[in-house]
Design a protein around this motif. Structure first.
Motif, PDB file in Angstrom:
ATOM      1  N   PRO A  35      -7.495  28.299  -5.133  1.00 14.24           N
ATOM      2  CA  PRO A  35      -7.667  28.630  -3.718  1.00 14.24           C
ATOM      3  C   PRO A  35      -6.295  28.637  -3.040  1.00 14.24           C
ATOM      4  O   PRO A  35      -5.489  27.734  -3.248  1.00 14.24           O
ATOM      5  CB  PRO A  35      -8.547  27.489  -3.193  1.00 14.24           C
ATOM      6  CG  PRO A  35      -8.239  26.332  -4.078  1.00 14.24           C
ATOM      7  CD  PRO A  35      -7.839  26.893  -5.412  1.00 14.24           C
ATOM      8  N   CYS A  52     -15.492  20.014  -0.583  1.00 14.89           N
ATOM      9  CA  CYS A  52     -14.736  19.936  -1.842  1.00 14.89           C
ATOM     10  C   CYS A  52     -15.223  18.755  -2.691  1.00 14.89           C
ATOM     11  O   CYS A  52     -15.143  17.604  -2.258  1.00 14.89           O
ATOM     12  CB  CYS A  52     -13.243  19.780  -1.556  1.00 14.89           C
ATOM     13  SG  CYS A  52     -12.292  19.553  -3.087  1.00 14.89           S
ATOM     14  N   PRO A  53     -15.695  19.026  -3.905  1.00 16.02           N
ATOM     15  CA  PRO A  53     -16.215  17.933  -4.740  1.00 16.02           C
ATOM     16  C   PRO A  53     -15.114  17.064  -5.340  1.00 16.02           C
ATOM     17  O   PRO A  53     -15.405  16.014  -5.903  1.00 16.02           O
ATOM     18  CB  PRO A  53     -16.992  18.669  -5.840  1.00 16.02           C
ATOM     19  CG  PRO A  53     -16.360  20.012  -5.918  1.00 16.02           C
ATOM     20  CD  PRO A  53     -15.852  20.333  -4.541  1.00 16.02           C
ATOM     21  N   ASP A  54     -13.870  17.500  -5.210  1.00 14.10           N
ATOM     22  CA  ASP A  54     -12.768  16.741  -5.826  1.00 14.10           C
ATOM     23  C   ASP A  54     -11.836  16.117  -4.799  1.00 14.10           C
ATOM     24  O   ASP A  54     -10.775  15.625  -5.178  1.00 14.10           O
ATOM     25  CB  ASP A  54     -11.986  17.649  -6.764  1.00 14.10           C
ATOM     26  CG  ASP A  54     -12.806  17.974  -7.993  1.00 14.10           C
ATOM     27  OD1 ASP A  54     -13.093  17.035  -8.746  1.00 14.10           O
ATOM     28  OD2 ASP A  54     -13.185  19.140  -8.184  1.00 14.10           O
ATOM     29  N   ALA A  56      -9.833  17.421  -2.824  1.00  6.47           N
ATOM     30  CA  ALA A  56      -8.508  18.024  -3.026  1.00  6.47           C
ATOM     31  C   ALA A  56      -7.933  18.651  -1.759  1.00  6.47           C
ATOM     32  O   ALA A  56      -6.795  19.113  -1.765  1.00  6.47           O
ATOM     33  CB  ALA A  56      -8.587  19.084  -4.134  1.00  6.47           C
ATOM     34  N   ILE A  57      -8.722  18.673  -0.684  1.00  3.79           N
ATOM     35  CA  ILE A  57      -8.213  19.207   0.585  1.00  3.79           C
ATOM     36  C   ILE A  57      -7.529  18.074   1.334  1.00  3.79           C
ATOM     37  O   ILE A  57      -8.102  17.006   1.528  1.00  3.79           O
ATOM     38  CB  ILE A  57      -9.371  19.776   1.445  1.00  3.79           C
ATOM     39  CG1 ILE A  57     -10.138  20.874   0.681  1.00  3.79           C
ATOM     40  CG2 ILE A  57      -8.852  20.285   2.791  1.00  3.79           C
ATOM     41  CD1 ILE A  57      -9.393  22.153   0.438  1.00  3.79           C
ATOM     42  N   ILE A  67      -3.758  21.870   0.104  1.00  7.74           N
ATOM     43  CA  ILE A  67      -4.622  21.667  -1.063  1.00  7.74           C
ATOM     44  C   ILE A  67      -3.821  20.913  -2.108  1.00  7.74           C
ATOM     45  O   ILE A  67      -2.693  21.302  -2.425  1.00  7.74           O
ATOM     46  CB  ILE A  67      -5.092  23.022  -1.633  1.00  7.74           C
ATOM     47  CG1 ILE A  67      -5.883  23.790  -0.577  1.00  7.74           C
ATOM     48  CG2 ILE A  67      -5.925  22.814  -2.901  1.00  7.74           C
ATOM     49  CD1 ILE A  67      -6.066  25.259  -0.896  1.00  7.74           C
ATOM     50  N   CYS A  72      -7.436  19.836  -7.633  1.00 12.60           N
ATOM     51  CA  CYS A  72      -8.306  21.005  -7.412  1.00 12.60           C
ATOM     52  C   CYS A  72      -8.635  21.645  -8.753  1.00 12.60           C
ATOM     53  O   CYS A  72      -7.751  21.982  -9.523  1.00 12.60           O
ATOM     54  CB  CYS A  72      -7.587  22.014  -6.512  1.00 12.60           C
ATOM     55  SG  CYS A  72      -8.377  23.631  -6.502  1.00 12.60           S
ATOM     56  N   LYS A  73      -9.952  21.819  -9.018  1.00 13.59           N
ATOM     57  CA  LYS A  73     -10.383  22.445 -10.277  1.00 13.59           C
ATOM     58  C   LYS A  73     -10.679  23.930 -10.117  1.00 13.59           C
ATOM     59  O   LYS A  73     -11.123  24.578 -11.058  1.00 13.59           O
ATOM     60  CB  LYS A  73     -11.622  21.740 -10.822  1.00 13.59           C
ATOM     61  CG  LYS A  73     -11.396  20.303 -11.223  1.00 13.59           C
ATOM     62  CD  LYS A  73     -12.527  19.837 -12.128  1.00 13.59           C
ATOM     63  CE  LYS A  73     -12.569  18.341 -12.273  1.00 13.59           C
ATOM     64  NZ  LYS A  73     -13.324  17.681 -11.186  1.00 13.59           N
ATOM     65  N   GLY A  74     -10.508  24.446  -8.914  1.00  8.59           N
ATOM     66  CA  GLY A  74     -10.689  25.888  -8.716  1.00  8.59           C
ATOM     67  C   GLY A  74     -12.127  26.337  -8.688  1.00  8.59           C
ATOM     68  O   GLY A  74     -12.432  27.484  -9.022  1.00  8.59           O
ATOM     69  N   CYS A  75     -13.039  25.469  -8.244  1.00 12.60           N
ATOM     70  CA  CYS A  75     -14.465  25.827  -8.234  1.00 12.60           C
ATOM     71  C   CYS A  75     -14.771  26.898  -7.199  1.00 12.60           C
ATOM     72  O   CYS A  75     -15.759  27.620  -7.328  1.00 12.60           O
ATOM     73  CB  CYS A  75     -15.313  24.591  -7.973  1.00 12.60           C
ATOM     74  SG  CYS A  75     -15.088  23.889  -6.315  1.00 12.60           S
ATOM     75  N   GLY A  76     -13.964  26.983  -6.140  1.00 12.97           N
ATOM     76  CA  GLY A  76     -14.149  28.035  -5.138  1.00 12.97           C
ATOM     77  C   GLY A  76     -15.117  27.691  -4.026  1.00 12.97           C
ATOM     78  O   GLY A  76     -15.381  28.517  -3.150  1.00 12.97           O
ATOM     79  N   ILE A  77     -15.669  26.481  -4.026  1.00 11.83           N
ATOM     80  CA  ILE A  77     -16.626  26.105  -2.979  1.00 11.83           C
ATOM     81  C   ILE A  77     -15.967  26.174  -1.601  1.00 11.83           C
ATOM     82  O   ILE A  77     -16.560  26.670  -0.643  1.00 11.83           O
ATOM     83  CB  ILE A  77     -17.203  24.691  -3.252  1.00 11.83           C
ATOM     84  CG1 ILE A  77     -18.068  24.716  -4.507  1.00 11.83           C
ATOM     85  CG2 ILE A  77     -18.001  24.182  -2.050  1.00 11.83           C
ATOM     86  CD1 ILE A  77     -18.552  23.358  -4.973  1.00 11.83           C
ATOM     87  N   CYS A  78     -14.741  25.708  -1.502  1.00  9.21           N
ATOM     88  CA  CYS A  78     -14.042  25.715  -0.208  1.00  9.21           C
ATOM     89  C   CYS A  78     -13.911  27.151   0.314  1.00  9.21           C
ATOM     90  O   CYS A  78     -14.062  27.396   1.509  1.00  9.21           O
ATOM     91  CB  CYS A  78     -12.674  25.058  -0.340  1.00  9.21           C
ATOM     92  SG  CYS A  78     -11.620  25.799  -1.590  1.00  9.21           S
TER      93      CYS A  78
HETATM   94  S1  SF4 Z   1     -11.505  25.161  -5.274  1.00  8.96           S
HETATM   95 FE1  SF4 Z   1     -13.032  23.501  -5.437  1.00  8.96          FE
HETATM   96  S2  SF4 Z   1     -11.839  21.729  -6.116  1.00  8.96           S
HETATM   97 FE2  SF4 Z   1     -10.357  23.220  -5.347  1.00  8.96          FE
HETATM   98  S3  SF4 Z   1     -10.014  22.663  -3.210  1.00  8.96           S
HETATM   99 FE3  SF4 Z   1     -11.648  24.214  -3.265  1.00  8.96          FE
HETATM  100  S4  SF4 Z   1     -13.577  23.056  -3.314  1.00  8.96           S
HETATM  101 FE4  SF4 Z   1     -11.906  21.647  -3.883  1.00  8.96          FE
END
Ligand code: SF4
Ligand code: SF4
Length: 101
Positions: A35, A52-54, A56-57, A67, A72-78
């Motif tokens: 992200p 963000c589940p980690d 990381a924000i 970030i 950050c694992k790059g899940c893309g939820i943010c």
């Molecule tokens: S991509 Fe996922 S882990 Fe990375 S900042 Fe966004 S929500 Fe968090």
């Protein structure tokens, strides 16, 4: 009939780690997507922070500051939850390979 194994005969299944050590295990290298934050478009709603589940924000004084790519694992939820407009996104998901020098 074969003798059953005792507990001393069972091989160790995995690494035993100390509790509460997640800050030592940087998971950012797992990422396929990254992200990217565009602060000029950010309205500091902090949706990304809450989703963000980690964790990381990064936030300071109630405003997003960036970030933490170590976690950050790059899940893309943010990116999905960010309410900014597609033509002026505050968060964009890019391929991690674009950042390899
Ligand atoms: S991509 Fe996922 S882990 Fe990375 S900042 Fe966004 S929500 Fe968090
Ligand atoms: S969700 Fe988008 S607009 Fe809201 S704080 Fe995060 S980056 Fe900024």
């Amino acid at each position: 009939m074969a003798k059953e194994k005792g507990w001393k005969d069972v091989p160790m299944a995995g690494l035993i780690v100390e509790p509460g050590n997640s800050v030592e295990y940087k998971t950012g290298s797992w990422r396929s997507y990254r992200p990217v934050w565009h602060p000029e478009n950010c309205i500091h709603c902090l949706f990304c922070f809450y989703y963000c589940p980690d964790s990381a924000i990064t936030v300071k004084d109630g405003k997003m500051t960036g970030i933490n790519y170590d976690f950050c694992k790059g899940c893309g939820i943010c990116v999905t939850e960010c309410p900014t407009k597609p033509e002026k996104p505050a968060l964009e998901l890019k391929l991690e390979s674009e950042f390899i020098e």
